[in-house]
Write an enzyme that holds these catalytic residues in place. Structure first.
Site, PDB file in Angstrom:
ATOM      1  N   HIS A 132     -52.786  19.244   5.154  1.00  0.00           N
ATOM      2  CA  HIS A 132     -52.504  17.820   5.340  1.00  0.00           C
ATOM      3  C   HIS A 132     -53.696  17.155   6.039  1.00  0.00           C
ATOM      4  O   HIS A 132     -54.172  16.097   5.641  1.00  0.00           O
ATOM      5  CB  HIS A 132     -51.259  17.615   6.230  1.00  0.00           C
ATOM      6  CG  HIS A 132     -49.961  17.963   5.566  1.00  0.00           C
ATOM      7  ND1 HIS A 132     -49.646  19.222   5.143  1.00  0.00           N
ATOM      8  CD2 HIS A 132     -48.888  17.207   5.259  1.00  0.00           C
ATOM      9  CE1 HIS A 132     -48.450  19.230   4.626  1.00  0.00           C
ATOM     10  NE2 HIS A 132     -47.949  18.004   4.686  1.00  0.00           N
ATOM     11  N   ASP A 182      -7.279  -6.379  -3.920  1.00  0.00           N
ATOM     12  CA  ASP A 182      -7.130  -5.287  -4.885  1.00  0.00           C
ATOM     13  C   ASP A 182      -7.494  -5.731  -6.300  1.00  0.00           C
ATOM     14  O   ASP A 182      -7.916  -4.921  -7.117  1.00  0.00           O
ATOM     15  CB  ASP A 182      -5.675  -4.792  -4.898  1.00  0.00           C
ATOM     16  CG  ASP A 182      -5.425  -3.756  -3.825  1.00  0.00           C
ATOM     17  OD1 ASP A 182      -6.397  -3.291  -3.224  1.00  0.00           O
ATOM     18  OD2 ASP A 182      -4.249  -3.411  -3.601  1.00  0.00           O
ATOM     19  N   GLN A 229       0.823  -1.210   0.000  1.00  0.00           N
ATOM     20  CA  GLN A 229       0.000   0.000   0.000  1.00  0.00           C
ATOM     21  C   GLN A 229       0.858   1.261   0.000  1.00  0.00           C
ATOM     22  O   GLN A 229       0.464   2.288  -0.551  1.00  0.00           O
ATOM     23  CB  GLN A 229      -0.963   0.005   1.177  1.00  0.00           C
ATOM     24  CG  GLN A 229      -2.053  -1.052   1.050  1.00  0.00           C
ATOM     25  CD  GLN A 229      -2.690  -1.074  -0.323  1.00  0.00           C
ATOM     26  OE1 GLN A 229      -3.448  -0.189  -0.695  1.00  0.00           O
ATOM     27  NE2 GLN A 229      -2.376  -2.087  -1.125  1.00  0.00           N
ATOM     28  N   GLU A 263      -8.715   1.914   5.858  1.00  0.00           N
ATOM     29  CA  GLU A 263      -9.328   1.433   4.617  1.00  0.00           C
ATOM     30  C   GLU A 263      -9.168  -0.097   4.553  1.00  0.00           C
ATOM     31  O   GLU A 263     -10.120  -0.821   4.334  1.00  0.00           O
ATOM     32  CB  GLU A 263      -8.625   2.101   3.417  1.00  0.00           C
ATOM     33  CG  GLU A 263      -9.218   1.678   2.098  1.00  0.00           C
ATOM     34  CD  GLU A 263      -8.314   1.989   0.911  1.00  0.00           C
ATOM     35  OE1 GLU A 263      -7.129   2.374   1.101  1.00  0.00           O
ATOM     36  OE2 GLU A 263      -8.785   1.823  -0.223  1.00  0.00           O
ATOM     37  N   HIS A 264      -7.923  -0.547   4.736  1.00  0.00           N
ATOM     38  CA  HIS A 264      -7.670  -1.999   4.775  1.00  0.00           C
ATOM     39  C   HIS A 264      -7.146  -2.372   6.147  1.00  0.00           C
ATOM     40  O   HIS A 264      -6.258  -1.693   6.662  1.00  0.00           O
ATOM     41  CB  HIS A 264      -6.578  -2.396   3.776  1.00  0.00           C
ATOM     42  CG  HIS A 264      -6.828  -1.942   2.391  1.00  0.00           C
ATOM     43  ND1 HIS A 264      -6.164  -0.874   1.817  1.00  0.00           N
ATOM     44  CD2 HIS A 264      -7.677  -2.410   1.456  1.00  0.00           C
ATOM     45  CE1 HIS A 264      -6.596  -0.712   0.591  1.00  0.00           C
ATOM     46  NE2 HIS A 264      -7.517  -1.618   0.342  1.00  0.00           N
ATOM     47  N   HIS A 266       1.486   3.038  -3.301  1.00  0.00           N
ATOM     48  CA  HIS A 266       0.428   3.740  -4.055  1.00  0.00           C
ATOM     49  C   HIS A 266       0.740   5.209  -4.265  1.00  0.00           C
ATOM     50  O   HIS A 266       0.540   5.751  -5.339  1.00  0.00           O
ATOM     51  CB  HIS A 266      -0.916   3.598  -3.355  1.00  0.00           C
ATOM     52  CG  HIS A 266      -1.669   2.407  -3.839  1.00  0.00           C
ATOM     53  ND1 HIS A 266      -2.145   2.324  -5.114  1.00  0.00           N
ATOM     54  CD2 HIS A 266      -2.001   1.243  -3.231  1.00  0.00           C
ATOM     55  CE1 HIS A 266      -2.751   1.149  -5.276  1.00  0.00           C
ATOM     56  NE2 HIS A 266      -2.670   0.480  -4.146  1.00  0.00           N
TER      57      HIS A 266
END
Ligand code: NAD
Ligand code: HSO
Ligand code: ZN
Length: 805
Positions: free
Chosen positions: A786, A727, A624, A693-694, A627
């Site tokens: 109403h 992934d 990761q 995230e992970h 990235h």
């Protein structure tokens, strides 16, 4: 002179300081590396470096550390090394590039460290820190000082941590003892002839940081942190007995801090703090003027202006001058490892030593303990730009595309992606030439991944119509519909991501979206999108690929342009510009466009224990980290031995240096950390708070712990479940919430491309059951219309008494 005792610490260093806080008053520490590992030494320096300024390491064995590790220690808070082998010191100085002042030889006197004379140094004469008591401390201090005063008091200069003089006082043996015991400013009052605990009545107490002696041992210096509301040391309520510190940079800093809080609206300083663009422009302007200044007074004038605006920037961002000074000190002490093993004088002149490379150091994560609250908070802070700043960059891009359509879209593509296009879109059916270059292996890999992702996402499809009769004759139902037009963003800034194309395209297709369009930045080399992305686009039935990235692509899909159709929802990850633009359009009611989630820079949190394989752990962190420079990776180690931590660090370094994106990794790792946790429970608590995230679980019986996860985008359970599988190919979606949004968002799933319509039908019997409740509530809301819509029906049905009001 420093304190006359240099405490030497063994493997109980950290606990010892906590048990005997007075030890830091020595202002120096020697760590015995035969008892402490490299990781423990660095952890000690990180934890106590702000209170103990001179931390040294005793290296008895030349093979104890590699040269890289020595450099790493000296760059991470270790001030000097104590060595007993001169040839080893020569090697470090001449071949590795360690400055001589950072080396202290214990035998002989070939080098002298600037703070301690070592000719007659004997290791045996050091007192182990665990045997030190306040009495020994005071005794050795007293025996090192002399006083010619009749009252035997010692002249004591009190300074703050910036070394600014607060005042002059006197100490007695007794007051010194209490000061050391309490770690506080305690002196002897000559006027009252008694011990004087500073601040006892005024509340302006002092924390004693360290004690030093002057050159001839007849005066003391107390370094203190002055407390109290106005930080005043003097009885006249000023910061020092010589008045306020209202001059120089520190004075200006304080003034600006006050102005930040209360500068009147309309004043220049108020404008400066509230208009970052103005501040940036002023800094640039003053820097330029300084470079152009010629005479002494011009240079001083321009430098003063530049310092003023630079300080305003620091104050507005909450950075203090002390932070800058610490940074300067770190840079001052940083050394760059010299490469090449030959001594300079033996080198062939044509074979010059390679220039030290800024990027050649060890790739190691910072280490901290879970209980270091401040450091932990910092370590878990994601390296993202502040929303205001990023919005300032993104807003004009979005507005420009919205107002000027294709023209603006293509201009931004030229500006940010370096590609000049004739048309901003590639429409289906996609030209065959795109697929010709794809190997069978590539097509099969993409097909396998598409198939698994389809299987998992088809299972998520909600097709059934929900029907519930809440009361007899009151039938409520809910049924799904696909979102008609969706725009899918496929990142392409630093890596081509066909996997993201399939993670977005497959669920949209499974959900039955009528129009799917892709957007991805074109390649600089030929202005095209990658054939793999085009292959996926055709597989999922996309009608078009917008050849643009960043905020401009998001804006084009949200508002539509001459060539790009306006979509109802935008999904897909991207960098901070993409995420900010998605947030912008979702908030603009004119755009009528929703988004999936804030899916920004990738991140991972790994929880491992002693049984984990160091290579596996390192590989997951790095997968990761590669990235982007704004990614973050965190390792929570449960009850790890220092050997295991070192193994993981070594694996991170050696694997990273063999990866093609090592430069990106290096930057990502610089804001990534290892947190040493005491229990699984604590690790999961930290992980839930971070909401990664992970989340990867490399712990024994990993499956049993899944129940403890409250916040995470996606979990990878057990040693043989690398995150890379999720992934690409296992079937789960890799578009996941980042920045901690896993607290409230799910990862992308099929329902993200569906919406649900509710419906109801009510019979007269049903109206009879609920009508009175409706009328009653409508009445309290003052909404007679109403109420009337029910009343009129119920009256005609004869369900209301004649006199009903
Ligand atoms: N969370 C997830 O599910 C997930 C999945 C895949 C990828 N990612 C992340 O997506 C990100 C992809 O980022 P990327 O940069 O490689 O590609 P990207 O496609 O997201 O961004 C590239 C675009 O950014 C724009 N840009 C670059 N510099 C700019 C500037 N100074 N001002 C304005 N615009 C600018 C350009 O228009 C360029 O086309 C990575 O951070 C990766 O970690 C996240
Ligand atoms: N890990 C990314 C999500 O954060 C997705 C991805 C695409 N390619 C490789 N990885
Ligand atoms: Zn990834």
């Amino acid at each position: 002179m420093v304190f006359p005792i240099l405490p030497i610490y063994g493997n109980d260093a950290a606990t010892l300081i906590k048990d005997k806080p007075f030890l830091t008053i020595a202002g120096q520490a020697l760590l015995d590396s035969s008892e402490l590992s490299q990781v423990e030494i660095k952890t000690f320096a990180e934890e106590f470096g702000s209170s103990i300024k001179i931390i040294s390491v005793l290296v008895k064995e030349t093979s104890r550390f590699t040269d890289d590790e020595i450099v790493d220690l000296l760059n991470n808070g270790i001030f000097t090394l104590f060595l007993s082998d001169k040839s080893y010191a020569d090697h470090l100085s001449q071949e590795v590039g360690v400055p001589k002042e950072r080396l202290t030889i214990l035998k002989g006197s070939c080098y002298k460290n600037h703070f301690i004379v070592v000719d007659d140094f004997k290791i045996d004469s050091l007192i182990p820190a665990n045997q030190l008591t306040v009495e020994i401390f005071v005794k050795s201090l007293i025996s090192a000082i002399k006083t010619d005063r009749e009252d035997k008091l010692l002249t004591t200069l009190v300074v703050d941590t910036h070394d600014r003089c607060l005042g002059l006082v006197y100490s007695s043996v007794e007051s010194i003892k209490i000061a050391i015991e309490k770690k506080a400013g305690v002196y002897f009052s000559r006027s009252r002839n008694e011990i004087w605990i500073k601040g006892l009545t005024s509340g302006n107490t002092q924390q004693l940081k360290c004690i030093q002696l002057d050159c001839d041992g007849d005066a003391l210096k107390f370094v203190v942190e002055q407390g109290g509301e106005n930080s005043s040391f003097c009885h006249l309520e000023t910061e020092s007995c010589f008045g306020q510190f209202d001059h120089g940079l520190i004075g200006l800093e304080r003034l600006l801090q006050q102005r930040l809080k209360n500068a009147p609206e309309g004043s220049y300083t108020h404008r400066l703090f509230n208009d970052p663009e103005l501040l940036t422009a002023k800094i640039k302007e003053e820097a330029e003027e300084l470079t152009e200044a010629k005479t002494k007074s011009e240079i001083a004038w321009e430098a003063a202006d530049l310092f003023y605006f630079a300080l305003a920037k620091l104050v507005s961002e909450g950075v203090s001058l002390s932070d800058v000074e610490t940074n300067l000190q770190t840079k001052h002490l940083k050394i760059t490892r010299r490469r090449g093993d030959a001594k300079a004088k033996f080198l062939n002149t044509n074979d010059k030593p390679t220039e030290p490379q800024a990027d050649s150091g060890l790739i190691h994560l910072k280490i901290l303990k879970s209980k270091e609250n401040v450091a932990l908070k910092e370590a878990l802070t994601r390296p993202i730009q502040n929303t205001n700043q990023i919005m300032k960059l993104v807003n004009p891009i979005v507005e420009s595309v919205r107002n000027n359509g294709d023209k603006s879209l293509m201009e931004f593509t030229q500006k940010f992606d370096g590609v000049k296009l004739k048309t901003p879109v590639l429409e289906a059916p996609f030209p065959k030439e795109y697929f010709d270059g794809l190997t069978d292996e590539m097509k099969e890999s993409l097909d396998l991944s598409i198939e698994n992702v389809r299987k998992f996402h088809a299972a998520q499809l909600q097709e059934t119509v929900l029907k519930v009769e809440t009361k007899p004759g009151v039938l409520c139902s809910r049924f799904p519909r696909p979102i008609e037009k969706v725009g899918l963003y496929i990142p392409g800034g630093t890596a081509v991501l066909p996997s993201t194309a399939l993670m977005l395209g497959v669920p949209a297709q499974v959900a039955g979206c009528k129009e799917i369009i892709f957007a991805s930045p074109p390649r600089k080399s030929d202005g095209k999108v990658s054939p793999e992305v085009v292959y996926v686009a055709s597989k999922v039935g996309a009608s078009m690929i917008v050849l643009a990235g960043g905020a401009q692509a998001v804006a084009a899909m949200a508002y539509g342009t001459e060539s790009v159709p306006k979509v109802d929802k935008i999904a897909g990850p991207g960098n901070q510009f993409v995420t900010a633009a998605k947030m912008y359009v979702q908030n603009d009611t004119q755009a009528l466009c929703s988004i999936d989630m804030p899916a920004g820079p990738s991140e991972v949190l790994v929880i491992c224990d002693e049984d984990a394989d160091a290579d596996f752990v390192a590989s997951d962190l790095l997968s990761q980290a590669e990235h982007g420079i704004d990614s973050q990776v965190i390792l929570l180690g449960v009850d790890l031995s220092s050997k295991k931590v070192e193994e993981i660090q070594a694996a991170v370094h050696s694997q990273a240096t063999n990866l093609s994106r090592v430069d990106i990794i290096r930057k990502c790792i610089s804001h990534s950390s290892i947190v040493l946790c005491e229990s699984y429970e604590e690790a999961f608590q930290i992980s839930n708070q971070y909401a990664p995230e992970h989340l990867i679980l490399q712990i024994s019986n990993a499956e049993d712990y899944v129940k403890d996860v409250d916040n995470a985008g996606s979990i990878f359970v057990g040693a043989y479940t690398p995150e890379s599988c999720g992934d690409y190919s296992s079937g789960t979606n890799h578009t996941l919430p980042t920045y901690g949004y896993a607290r409230q968002y799910s990862g992308l799933n099929t329902s993200a491309f569906q919406k649900f319509i509710t419906s109801q039908s009510i019979t007269p019997e049903g109206l009879d059951k609920i009508g009175k409740a409706v009328m009653c509530i409508a009445k309290v809301e003052g909404l007679d219309g109403h109420r009337n819509a029910v009343k009129i029906r119920m009256s005609k049905l004869g369900l209301l008494p004649e006199n009903f009001k």
